[in-house]
Design a protein around this motif. Structure first.
Motif, PDB file in Angstrom:
ATOM      1  N   VAL A 247       0.840  -1.205   0.000  1.00 18.12           N
ATOM      2  CA  VAL A 247       0.000   0.000   0.000  1.00 18.12           C
ATOM      3  C   VAL A 247       0.875   1.255   0.000  1.00 18.12           C
ATOM      4  O   VAL A 247       0.635   2.207  -0.761  1.00 18.12           O
ATOM      5  CB  VAL A 247      -0.949   0.000   1.226  1.00 18.12           C
ATOM      6  N   LEU A 248       1.903   1.251   0.839  1.00 17.39           N
ATOM      7  CA  LEU A 248       2.747   2.443   0.956  1.00 17.39           C
ATOM      8  C   LEU A 248       3.623   2.636  -0.287  1.00 17.39           C
ATOM      9  O   LEU A 248       3.838   3.767  -0.740  1.00 17.39           O
ATOM     10  CB  LEU A 248       3.614   2.352   2.210  1.00 17.39           C
ATOM     11  N   LEU A 249       4.128   1.550  -0.834  1.00 15.66           N
ATOM     12  CA  LEU A 249       5.018   1.669  -2.001  1.00 15.66           C
ATOM     13  C   LEU A 249       4.243   2.058  -3.255  1.00 15.66           C
ATOM     14  O   LEU A 249       4.763   2.752  -4.132  1.00 15.66           O
ATOM     15  CB  LEU A 249       5.771   0.349  -2.238  1.00 15.66           C
ATOM     16  N   ALA A 250       2.986   1.609  -3.336  1.00 14.55           N
ATOM     17  CA  ALA A 250       2.222   1.866  -4.558  1.00 14.55           C
ATOM     18  C   ALA A 250       2.005   3.358  -4.789  1.00 14.55           C
ATOM     19  O   ALA A 250       1.861   3.809  -5.921  1.00 14.55           O
ATOM     20  CB  ALA A 250       0.878   1.138  -4.494  1.00 14.55           C
ATOM     21  N   ARG A 251       1.988   4.127  -3.717  1.00 13.36           N
ATOM     22  CA  ARG A 251       1.798   5.569  -3.907  1.00 13.36           C
ATOM     23  C   ARG A 251       3.088   6.331  -3.640  1.00 13.36           C
ATOM     24  O   ARG A 251       3.057   7.547  -3.394  1.00 13.36           O
ATOM     25  CB  ARG A 251       0.663   6.064  -3.004  1.00 13.36           C
ATOM     26  N   HIS A 252       4.187   5.656  -3.700  1.00 10.34           N
ATOM     27  CA  HIS A 252       5.461   6.270  -3.375  1.00 10.34           C
ATOM     28  C   HIS A 252       6.131   6.752  -4.664  1.00 10.34           C
ATOM     29  O   HIS A 252       6.235   6.005  -5.634  1.00 10.34           O
ATOM     30  CB  HIS A 252       6.355   5.244  -2.673  1.00 10.34           C
ATOM     31  N   PRO A 253       6.629   7.982  -4.673  1.00 15.20           N
ATOM     32  CA  PRO A 253       7.191   8.512  -5.919  1.00 15.20           C
ATOM     33  C   PRO A 253       8.575   7.948  -6.257  1.00 15.20           C
ATOM     34  O   PRO A 253       9.022   8.073  -7.400  1.00 15.20           O
ATOM     35  CB  PRO A 253       7.311  10.018  -5.626  1.00 15.20           C
ATOM     36  N   MET A 254       9.205   7.308  -5.324  1.00 12.63           N
ATOM     37  CA  MET A 254      10.612   6.941  -5.480  1.00 12.63           C
ATOM     38  C   MET A 254      10.802   5.459  -5.767  1.00 12.63           C
ATOM     39  O   MET A 254      11.826   5.048  -6.298  1.00 12.63           O
ATOM     40  CB  MET A 254      11.318   7.288  -4.173  1.00 12.63           C
ATOM     41  N   PHE A 255       9.807   4.667  -5.388  1.00 16.22           N
ATOM     42  CA  PHE A 255       9.933   3.222  -5.545  1.00 16.22           C
ATOM     43  C   PHE A 255       8.894   2.694  -6.523  1.00 16.22           C
ATOM     44  O   PHE A 255       7.776   3.186  -6.582  1.00 16.22           O
ATOM     45  CB  PHE A 255       9.745   2.507  -4.199  1.00 16.22           C
ATOM     46  N   ARG A 256       9.308   1.693  -7.242  1.00 11.05           N
ATOM     47  CA  ARG A 256       8.371   0.950  -8.075  1.00 11.05           C
ATOM     48  C   ARG A 256       8.375  -0.487  -7.575  1.00 11.05           C
ATOM     49  O   ARG A 256       9.449  -1.062  -7.361  1.00 11.05           O
ATOM     50  CB  ARG A 256       8.800   0.993  -9.537  1.00 11.05           C
ATOM     51  N   ILE A 257       7.202  -1.058  -7.394  1.00  5.84           N
ATOM     52  CA  ILE A 257       7.153  -2.444  -6.930  1.00  5.84           C
ATOM     53  C   ILE A 257       7.558  -3.339  -8.087  1.00  5.84           C
ATOM     54  O   ILE A 257       6.880  -3.409  -9.113  1.00  5.84           O
ATOM     55  CB  ILE A 257       5.752  -2.819  -6.404  1.00  5.84           C
ATOM     56  N   HIS A 258       8.672  -4.008  -7.921  1.00  5.79           N
ATOM     57  CA  HIS A 258       9.284  -4.786  -8.991  1.00  5.79           C
ATOM     58  C   HIS A 258       9.014  -6.273  -8.802  1.00  5.79           C
ATOM     59  O   HIS A 258       8.732  -6.992  -9.773  1.00  5.79           O
ATOM     60  CB  HIS A 258      10.799  -4.501  -8.989  1.00  5.79           C
ATOM     61  N   SER A 259       9.098  -6.740  -7.558  1.00  4.46           N
ATOM     62  CA  SER A 259       8.966  -8.173  -7.300  1.00  4.46           C
ATOM     63  C   SER A 259       8.277  -8.392  -5.965  1.00  4.46           C
ATOM     64  O   SER A 259       8.469  -7.631  -5.018  1.00  4.46           O
ATOM     65  CB  SER A 259      10.352  -8.838  -7.228  1.00  4.46           C
ATOM     66  N   LEU A 260       7.496  -9.454  -5.937  1.00  2.00           N
ATOM     67  CA  LEU A 260       6.842  -9.855  -4.699  1.00  2.00           C
ATOM     68  C   LEU A 260       7.297 -11.263  -4.358  1.00  2.00           C
ATOM     69  O   LEU A 260       7.200 -12.164  -5.195  1.00  2.00           O
ATOM     70  CB  LEU A 260       5.319  -9.834  -4.869  1.00  2.00           C
ATOM     71  N   GLY A 261       7.786 -11.458  -3.157  1.00  2.00           N
ATOM     72  CA  GLY A 261       8.242 -12.772  -2.748  1.00  2.00           C
ATOM     73  C   GLY A 261       7.419 -13.302  -1.593  1.00  2.00           C
ATOM     74  O   GLY A 261       6.979 -12.542  -0.731  1.00  2.00           O
TER      75      GLY A 261
END
Lengths: 360, 360, 360, 360
Positions: free
Chosen positions: A25-39
């Motif tokens: 939730v926090l990363l999805a609206r974060h300008p600096m990070f892109r969710i690349h992988s989910l483990g």
């Protein structure tokens, strides 16, 4: 180009759990990070995220992760990731996180496994980013170029250290602290606390929580030794914690009595000190750093979890009921959002800080 | 014939409120008291009880009171009553209770108004029945033959003093106590706490509660002066209380850290001391005296309000999590049923004691 | 210039209450409205808003209202306001709202007083904006130029009519509806429901709610008579409502069984119909119109208040568990955010619509 | 000597679970049964009961079971038991219960496995003890002398059938019933419902519950075929159930609308009918039969779970809000204690009845 100017690829380990969901939730609206992988665990790996997960956030699942295929927690699958966030259970976090930082990933962990290792920063990012100085030693001893691990603290610790740090910086050493917590159910994950245990009830024990709090506070508020190879926890502070689980969804409340080693400040001086407290992450302009690290309230019946937990988007600590203590010097009640500053939010701000400072 | 061998006629003032309702439930099944009169405000007076009352107990309204006509709180209407129980609001209790004891009634009050008056026993009946020695002075100074007033303590005080009394008797003076409470909503009466304030929430303030606790503990654990004319509160004990309201229906939980003035006992000695504690009301065979004044539990996650509040029919205090305190000597968590030992039950046991000792 | 292109000055009457607070939260972030005036009872008038109000929203009080001086609810003080939102109690709303619309204000009311008046639109803005045609008659009969009143429905009605409207439009008349609600405590305002009534409990009555629902549904789903002078409620639909209060903070859940007058649709046809439903407010591009009027979920255990009430920023109705009814034709469970679409949000969207259509 | 005059030895299978714990609480104070054996899974077998069990009742664990050694669920270990109560999970109940009744034990089961078998009584003991006539056929077909099985119904069914039976007996066939339930968390056992799912929330699904209710009602309210070999469920009654889980500890609330096949009774006739309803178990003087099978309340906001679930020691059904239904004929709200009349209490009363009638 500093890494803080580019988009960083982020992995979330333990992505199906409650801490993992909060990371997403926090990363999805974060300008600096892109969710690349989910483990996640073998049981989930290979599934599409939406099928692998029982989503329990009140925020809707971000579109971008719905169709992502969950990976096993093996570094071989994470090429291209710049930062790795771990919301893994302690039962598995030790080995997996080691595999990642040894594979030269920057690991930001919410698990307890490495918190007390002497050259691992146990970093509440509005408190002790100076502990990042340990990273060089960590890399050197492990013969790593880029990999390292930084942990954030236990959720209840993260609330407590914030005002204590402000007070210690301003008024000198704190000699004794007695703290009683009223912790929310989200701290126990899902399914976590059984409803029969918490409706019309309190559970007066959170297994392992009290010694964790008592030890972590001393490490976080302590310094680094002179050759920057190990943290130097406080030895003259005594801390006694009592931890309770209560029927609150998010937000840990903590009732704190503080004794100063030296001349104690007045109530007004404490209020002013807490209001004025700032941290390096703010000065660096980190995205997740709250405008006010500490939100001081003068309303007599605050902080309250439901009304105050989202102050500073969950990254502020709210402190109220600041008054004299008939036994020690000062007592107050604080509130921390346990899954934001107390967990995923702290890891993310740790990563922002690391990027700003060139560790990533 | 001692008065303990006969049935005593009891009046309940404030009969329509929550404390009054609890009095009625307890008295209806009591072998020694018969409910003779019910008193309430002018608004209710003249009505049949069942019409005057919004019944909120989970026990069904006793048949015997349903058709009783509620009286105004004027002693003139209470001829024939042997004991008067007061569950009145503090706003009116002062004048009304005075009228009753000056009219030669034996008054057992749950209100705060007379608690700190120096020749009024503030009596938790499993702790300090020796304070009844003040009654003689009270009568003398008011020129009364039979009338007097005994109060019970604030609900959170009543839980705290029980183990402290046991410890003080066995191990000598207690120098410092820090206590944080998690108090149930029934303590606030009806309508009391708004649901919007307590669902998924904590209210970190109970107005006036902390100073009450801090003062009452010292009076109850203190003695009587040499001419039996006034209580002699402890002066060397320091107490710091923090009081919270939580989403529990009945039962106050209290987290307590204790420092002894002298050599502190071990955890095992504390457990044994609490287990062995007895009181005079038990020895006299008072009906409401619990079999065990203190129920000591070794289960690591107890006491819990929903599971333990009815121990000893609500007249026992349950103490668990007894362990060393890293700051003081011993810490533990206790649970008290706030409307039984903490309110109506204490008043009734006070009256039983008074009858056994010939005060009534 | 159409009024929808300019900023409109908004007044909130009943600004200190819970509906008023929700109005303020929603208006403060609204691009089209500026909070111009706050009105409340004589007791609050003259005070600064922050002093007059016990703020109970989890959103922080908007900066812009903190220092505003609360006005009495007299139209003389509201010069310059374009729209007036009323969150007044029914006890006073009748006279005050009348004074405002007779003083040529556009009044958007959440109170029940004028809902069933035949030339007053009872408008759920995602359902029956065609009822705005009544405004002309209203103005004419009252000899007004600009003033009028539009009401929104009872909170539980507002959830129910949305899927019923979609089904009626697509599959023809609905003959019978049985609905049981599980309503949240915020619907009762503050202090509202006592915590002793709702913790570990249900209150199986919400006074006056059932007849309101049964009548309002028929007016909203009905039409307008041929000379546009009065609404024409449905006469062939029978509705039976049972309303319960449960321990949920926000969000009313409703279990609905529906019988169609004609050939009933299949479950799949119902799902598709609800998914495809759109309204005029969406087409006009109203700011508060949700992207999806109805959020249809296929997850078997949804909708859930805590997870789904904020769908569409609280302006969507979430419908799940759509299945055949063994007694009628179709049954389903819906969730509506009772203080957004069910109250303040509906009024605001009503005002947006009115502006877009030139009524303001 | 009839078996109702002697003490019967009782076994509890599934003794460590929540239904098993309730059995133990009820049996420990029962004049007719003595707890002889406790059975549980292999994991618990061999342990002392107090070690094998996480006790979750608010009643203290009865002394007599604390030291009992838990047995495996194999009939070979239960010699000397007169009646066997099963609180087993459905996953294992099928085989184990079969083993017991085939070993000539009288089995009273709370599990669902045999409920719908045509010669097994599905018996709510205040409703359809006439179904015991099926026992003879059961024994004959299995070639048993003493063994048999009687089941009680699903907890929500047990509440619903009680007033329906009274109405059907008095006013003739009921043609249609729509019921929406608000069920407590204890119905799901321990750990059961996660607290994150139910605090500030509703779960609008209880898996499998709705079809169970819809089918069981028809069997219980139906008769027995002419040769007493099978039950004859109602075929002309249509039932639609919607089941929700809410934040209540004990007590299922059900909102019911009823249509009669013939001339419907008035509201007053319904009230009188429910008040006057009696059952055979009462006439036989069974210990657990409540004084009033149905507790009819005229208070407008009752029944409430916290206040009414213990009516008749949990064996009464409380019915309130009896009024006309605008769609069907009559609607009302009922409350049943789901772990007493809805589970263990029903089994025990079934066994009392069986003893009185010579089946045991």
């Amino acid at each position: 180009m500093s890494s803080s100017d580019r988009i960083l690829n982020a992995a979330v380990l333990g992505a199906t759990g409650t801490v993992g969901q909060r990371f997403i939730v926090l990363l999805a609206r974060h300008p600096m990070f892109r969710i690349h992988s989910l483990g996640a665990s073998e049981r989930s790996a290979g599934k599409v995220y939406t099928d692998a997960t029982k989503w329990k956030m009140s925020d809707i699942m971000p579109e971008e992760v719905k169709a992502m295929v969950v990976k096993p927690c093996d570094p071989a699958h994470y090429a291209g990731c710049d930062v790795v966030f771990s919301g893994l259970d302690a039962a598995v976090a030790g080995d997996i996180e080691k595999a990642f930082f040894e594979a030269e990933f920057a690991v930001f962990s919410n698990a307890k496994n490495y918190r007390m290792v002497e050259d691992v920063p146990l970093c509440v990012p509005v408190v002790n980013t100076d502990h990042y100085q340990l990273v060089a030693h960590q890399r050197k001893s492990l013969n790593l170029q880029k990999g390292f691990i930084v942990t954030n603290s236990n959720c209840s610790t993260s609330g407590l250290v914030v005002p204590l740090k402000a007070l210690q910086d301003k008024f000198g050493a704190i000699s004794r602290v007695i703290v009683t917590t009223l912790q929310s159910i989200s701290g126990a994950g899902y399914p976590g606390v059984a409803s029969l245990d918490i409706l019309d009830n309190i559970v007066p024990l959170i297994s392992g929580e009290e010694p964790k709090m008592e030890a972590e506070v001393k490490k976080i508020l302590g310094g680094i030794n002179s050759d920057l190879s190990a943290c130097a926890p406080l030895t003259d502070m005594r801390v006694s914690a009592t931890c309770n689980r209560v029927a609150v969804i998010d937000g840990h409340t903590e009732c704190v009595s503080v004794e100063f080693a030296g001349k104690p400040p007045s109530v007004e001086e404490v209020k002013q000190c807490l209001r004025e407290y700032t941290c390096e992450a703010q000065e660096l302009g980190c995205f997740s750093a709250p405008k006010h690290v500490i939100h001081v309230t003068d309303e007599p019946d605050r902080p309250q979890p439901r009304l105050d937990r989202n102050n500073g988007e969950g990254m502020s600590v709210t402190v109220g009921r600041i008054r004299e203590c008939p036994v020690f010097h000062i007592k107050f009640t604080l509130l921390v959002h346990n899954t934001v500053l107390g967990a995923a939010g702290a890891s993310i701000l740790n990563a922002e800080y690391a990027a700003k400072k060139g560790f990533v």
